[in-house]
Design a protein around this motif. Structure first.
Motif, short mmCIF file in Angstrom:
data_model
loop_
_atom_site.label_atom_id
_atom_site.label_comp_id
_atom_site.label_asym_id
_atom_site.label_seq_id
_atom_site.Cartn_x
_atom_site.Cartn_y
_atom_site.Cartn_z
N HIS A 169 0.98 -1.19 -0.10
CA HIS A 169 0.08 -0.02 -0.21
C HIS A 169 0.78 1.14 0.17
N TYR A 170 0.64 2.00 -0.89
CA TYR A 170 1.65 3.24 -0.86
C TYR A 170 0.87 4.54 -0.32
N ASN A 171 1.68 5.00 0.83
CA ASN A 171 1.06 6.14 1.36
C ASN A 171 1.40 7.47 0.85
N LEU A 172 0.62 8.63 1.11
CA LEU A 172 0.85 9.88 0.48
C LEU A 172 2.22 10.56 0.61
N ASN A 173 2.94 9.94 2.02
CA ASN A 173 4.29 10.44 2.05
C ASN A 173 5.23 9.74 1.47
N GLY A 174 4.78 8.65 0.58
CA GLY A 174 5.89 7.78 -0.09
C GLY A 174 6.46 6.77 0.61
N SER A 175 5.79 6.46 1.60
CA SER A 175 6.50 5.36 2.32
C SER A 175 5.35 3.99 2.27
N LEU A 176 5.77 3.02 2.45
CA LEU A 176 4.83 1.87 2.07
C LEU A 176 4.61 1.01 3.13
N GLU A 177 3.26 0.40 3.17
CA GLU A 177 2.68 -0.45 4.42
C GLU A 177 2.00 -1.61 3.74
N CYS A 178 1.54 -2.51 4.57
CA CYS A 178 1.14 -3.79 3.93
C CYS A 178 -0.34 -3.63 3.94
N GLY A 179 -0.92 -3.73 2.63
CA GLY A 179 -2.26 -3.54 2.28
C GLY A 179 -3.09 -4.50 3.22
N ILE A 180 -2.68 -5.52 3.37
CA ILE A 180 -3.38 -6.80 4.36
C ILE A 180 -3.25 -6.12 5.91
N GLU A 181 -2.28 -5.60 5.98
CA GLU A 181 -2.39 -4.95 7.59
C GLU A 181 -3.12 -3.60 7.57
N LYS A 182 -3.37 -2.92 6.57
CA LYS A 182 -4.18 -1.91 6.49
C LYS A 182 -5.59 -2.38 6.71
N ALA A 183 -6.10 -3.48 5.99
CA ALA A 183 -7.12 -4.00 6.13
C ALA A 183 -7.68 -4.48 7.60
N TYR A 184 -6.49 -4.95 8.26
CA TYR A 184 -6.69 -5.48 9.60
C TYR A 184 -6.56 -4.19 10.47
N ASN A 185 -5.88 -3.21 10.52
CA ASN A 185 -6.05 -2.30 11.18
C ASN A 185 -7.21 -1.43 11.04
N GLN A 186 -8.02 -1.52 10.07
CA GLN A 186 -9.26 -0.74 9.98
C GLN A 186 -10.56 -1.74 10.25
N GLY A 187 -10.06 -2.86 10.99
CA GLY A 187 -11.26 -4.02 11.46
C GLY A 187 -11.84 -4.69 10.18
N SER A 188 -11.38 -4.71 8.91
CA SER A 188 -11.95 -5.34 7.80
C SER A 188 -11.84 -7.05 7.91
N ILE A 189 -10.62 -7.27 8.54
CA ILE A 189 -10.16 -8.47 8.64
C ILE A 189 -9.56 -8.91 10.06
N THR A 190 -9.51 -10.12 10.34
CA THR A 190 -8.93 -10.39 11.45
C THR A 190 -7.38 -10.96 11.50
N PHE A 191 -6.86 -11.05 10.16
CA PHE A 191 -5.46 -11.52 10.07
C PHE A 191 -4.50 -10.40 9.82
N LYS A 192 -3.60 -10.01 10.42
CA LYS A 192 -2.72 -8.76 10.50
C LYS A 192 -2.01 -8.87 9.32
N LYS A 193 -1.20 -9.95 9.01
CA LYS A 193 -0.08 -9.78 7.75
C LYS A 193 0.46 -11.41 7.85
N PRO A 194 1.20 -11.54 6.67
CA PRO A 194 2.04 -12.91 6.57
C PRO A 194 3.00 -12.86 7.86
N LEU A 195 3.03 -13.99 8.59
CA LEU A 195 4.11 -14.24 9.55
C LEU A 195 5.58 -13.89 8.99
N SER A 196 5.92 -14.16 7.92
CA SER A 196 7.42 -14.03 7.63
C SER A 196 7.47 -12.46 7.49
#
Length: 191
Positions: free
Chosen positions: A94-121
């Motif tokens: 997931h590309y943020n406006l400030n140029g840094s990257l995040e995990c799109g899966i984790e974004k969905a998790y942080n917004q309460g859409s899913i219960t899976f945080k991100k891949p364990l690796s």
């Protein structure tokens, strides 16, 4: 190396300091390397099941790659991994406006859409776990793009194993982590 249960653990995860410094690296680990993020079979199934909730947090080019290749792939060694866009970034970036990257899966998790945080690796990184027939190896993966994280970890006096505490507990359990803390205390006494 030392043993905890069925794991062989590198002392480097205790001896080295680490704390992600996204403002410095901008999430480079999500776009560099020679392959996608390793996935466990169960994680691939979770991503498949929750893809429509993850989809709003990834790029249009990533969506096209997923349409072509699937939500996960098998690498040359038949391990499951995330696909890459143009051979570089993980499709779930997931590309943020400030140029840094995040995990799109984790974004969905942080917004309460899913219960899976991100891949364990990804959650464990820079610790890499490898399963062998009679034990599991737990090692520190050195990578130059994480030099700012190492510097910040030293400044904050944050050992690597403490930085990834949540992920280690997620992978090995709380009792395993408590044993790791005991070993860390013993090693500090020796030094």
């Amino acid at each position: 190396m030392f043993r905890i249960g069925e794991t062989l653990v590198s002392e480097e995860i205790i001896e080295n300091s680490f704390h992600c410094n996204i403002s410095a690296c901008k999430g480079a680990c999500c776009i560099k390397g020679n392959g996608g993020a390793p996935l466990e079979k169960k994680e691939a199934e979770i991503i498949e099941k929750n893809f429509n909730k993850i989809k709003p947090f990834i790029s249009e080019s990533a969506k096209k790659i997923i349409e072509e290749k699937g939500k996960y792939i098998y690498d040359e060694e038949r391990n499951i991994a995330t696909p890459l866009v143009n051979g570089k970034e993980c499709v779930y970036v997931h590309y943020n406006l400030n140029g840094s990257l995040e995990c799109g899966i984790e974004k969905a998790y942080n917004q309460g859409s899913i219960t899976f945080k991100k891949p364990l690796s990804c959650h464990l990184y820079p610790i890499r776990v490898k399963q062998f027939s009679s034990f599991t190896a737990v090692n520190y993966h050195h990578w130059s793009i994480c030099s700012d994280a190492c510097s910040l970890g030293k400044e904050l006096q944050k050992p690597l194993f403490e930085f990834v505490k949540e992920a280690l507990i997620r992978r090995f359990g709380n009792l395993w982590y408590l044993e790791l803390e005991k070993v860390a205390k013993e090693l500090k006494k020796i030094v």
